[in-house]
Design an enzyme around this catalytic site. Structure first.
Site, PDB file in Angstrom:
ATOM      1  N   TYR A   1      41.802  44.256  42.414  1.00 49.23           N
ATOM      2  CA  TYR A   1      40.795  45.228  41.533  1.00 49.23           C
ATOM      3  C   TYR A   1      40.226  44.656  40.589  1.00 49.23           C
ATOM      4  CZ  TYR A   1      38.611  49.440  39.933  1.00 49.23           C
ATOM      5  OH  TYR A   1      37.592  50.644  39.550  1.00 49.23           O
TER       6      TYR A   1
ATOM      7  N   LYS B   1      36.949  48.949  33.785  1.00 50.82           N
ATOM      8  CA  LYS B   1      37.273  50.440  33.499  1.00 50.82           C
ATOM      9  C   LYS B   1      38.039  50.690  32.258  1.00 50.82           C
ATOM     10  CE  LYS B   1      35.627  52.316  37.549  1.00 50.82           C
ATOM     11  NZ  LYS B   1      34.395  53.077  37.230  1.00 50.82           N
TER      12      LYS B   1
HETATM   13  O1  0WE Z   1      35.934  51.445  41.415  1.00 56.13           O
HETATM   14  C1  0WE Z   1      36.170  51.235  42.425  1.00 56.13           C
HETATM   15  C2  0WE Z   1      35.436  50.105  43.275  1.00 56.13           C
HETATM   16  C3  0WE Z   1      34.037  49.723  42.567  1.00 56.13           C
HETATM   17  C4  0WE Z   1      33.260  48.754  43.364  1.00 56.13           C
HETATM   18  C5  0WE Z   1      33.223  48.421  44.844  1.00 56.13           C
HETATM   19  C6  0WE Z   1      32.728  47.649  45.161  1.00 56.13           C
HETATM   20  C7  0WE Z   1      32.596  47.040  46.479  1.00 56.13           C
HETATM   21  C8  0WE Z   1      31.546  46.308  47.015  1.00 56.13           C
HETATM   22  C9  0WE Z   1      32.640  48.082  42.417  1.00 56.13           C
HETATM   23  N1  0WE Z   1      31.791  46.798  42.875  1.00 56.13           N
HETATM   24  C10 0WE Z   1      31.697  46.817  44.206  1.00 56.13           C
HETATM   25  N2  0WE Z   1      31.201  45.481  44.688  1.00 56.13           N
HETATM   26  C11 0WE Z   1      30.858  45.434  45.918  1.00 56.13           C
HETATM   27  O2  0WE Z   1      30.101  44.217  46.233  1.00 56.13           O
HETATM   28  N3  0WE Z   1      37.426  51.796  43.156  1.00 56.13           N
HETATM   29  C12 0WE Z   1      38.094  52.455  42.207  1.00 56.13           C
HETATM   30  C13 0WE Z   1      37.504  51.604  44.722  1.00 56.13           C
HETATM   31  C14 0WE Z   1      38.440  50.305  44.701  1.00 56.13           C
HETATM   32  O3  0WE Z   1      37.803  49.089  44.760  1.00 56.13           O
HETATM   33  C15 0WE Z   1      39.094  48.431  45.027  1.00 56.13           C
HETATM   34  C16 0WE Z   1      40.182  49.084  44.893  1.00 56.13           C
HETATM   35  C17 0WE Z   1      40.025  50.408  44.891  1.00 56.13           C
HETATM   36  C18 0WE Z   1      40.813  51.713  44.544  1.00 56.13           C
HETATM   37  C19 0WE Z   1      38.803  46.860  45.060  1.00 56.13           C
HETATM   38  C20 0WE Z   1      40.178  46.199  45.260  1.00 56.13           C
HETATM   39  C21 0WE Z   1      41.264  46.903  45.190  1.00 56.13           C
HETATM   40  C22 0WE Z   1      41.184  48.308  45.015  1.00 56.13           C
END
Ligand code: 0WE
Length: 255
Positions: A155, A162
């Protein structure tokens, strides 16, 4: 049932039907709110307009939250369309894909900057633009995730962003409290959205999350939407600067 008739809500962060923003928009609409939904660019416009057909009276507006001039233009349009607004939902996050794999220690300066600009500063910019339209007070909410306080491998820079977002919620809540504007964050458990697609091991993560959570399952986006309705309503007028967990209890566990 909470009644939001006579309230106007603006929702940011709709990409497709799986977006948390979409679940929130649907629940706010079902509670009687008048909805303005924003899409980032031409590429996402069609998707947004298509979904809007399901919400009579809702309107779509373009706004890339990383551009000050688009934020200014949007709020001028909102002012003439509605006069005032009551609720703002910020469901926006982005970090470059290469910074959500491998080690956090390798985060690039540019990746760090982009993640914070899009995922955190945008809330400050939107809150500042929205406040003058919140003539009856208001409720601003954003989406966060547990990776802000404990390490969730991969993450990475989003966890740091965050953490900054949750601190931003507290500082905004302090500033805007005197205008009867509340600012809160919903910390949602992991959800299979476009933002989560392509993250390797996400399926395993969902399984282990469900196993460890007191409720023994993962959260439904409709449950996140229902919490948003509560935060938009007068049932939560005493709550500001807070992070509310909608994660089936996962965050309370020590082992
Ligand atoms: O906040 C998020 C994801 C936000 C996010 C996702 C992406 C994927 C595609 C921000 N930027 C991008 N950029 C991209 O190119 N989450 C809470 C979901 C999430 O994302 C993860 C998680 C979780 C849970 C990434 C790694 C590990 C766990």
């Amino acid at each position: 049932m909470i009644n939001l008739a006579g309230r106007t809500a603006v929702v940011f962060g709709l990409a497709n039907k799986r977006s948390i923003a979409w679940a929130i928009a649907q629940r706010l609409h079902a509670a009687g709110a008048q909805l303005a939904i924003t899409y980032q660019n031409e590429r996402l416009k069609e998707e947004c307009i298509g979904l809007l057909a399901e919400l009579p009276e809702a309107r779509a507006f373009q706004c890339d939250v990383s551009r000050d001039e688009e934020i200014a233009a949007l709020f001028a349009e909102l002012q003439s369309a509605y006069g005032k607004i009551h609720t703002l939902v910020h469901s926006v996050a982005y970090a470059p894909a290469e910074d959500l794999k491998g080690e956090f220690v390798n985060t690039s300066r540019e990746g760090f900057r982009i993640a914070h600009d899009v995922s955190v500063y945008s809330l400050v910019a939107l809150a500042r633009a929205a406040a003058p339209l919140m003539l009856d007070g208001g409720s601003i909410m954003t989406l966060t995730y547990y990776g802000s306080e404990k390490v969730v491998p991969k993450y990475n820079v989003m966890g740091v962003a965050k953490a900054a977002l949750e601190a931003t919620v507290r500082y905004l809540a302090y500033d805007l409290g005197k205008r009867r504007i509340r600012v809160n964050a919903i910390s949602a458990g992991p959800v299979k959205t476009l933002a989560a697609r392509g993250i390797s091991g996400f399926g395993d993560m969902l399984r282990s999350h469900a196993e460890r959570a007191p409720l023994g399952r993962n959260v439904e986006v409709s449950e996140v939407g229902d919490t948003a309705v509560y935060l938009a309503s007068d049932l939560s007028t005493g709550i500001t600067g807070e992070v509310i967990y909608v994660d089936c209890g996962y965050n309370i566990m020590g082992f």
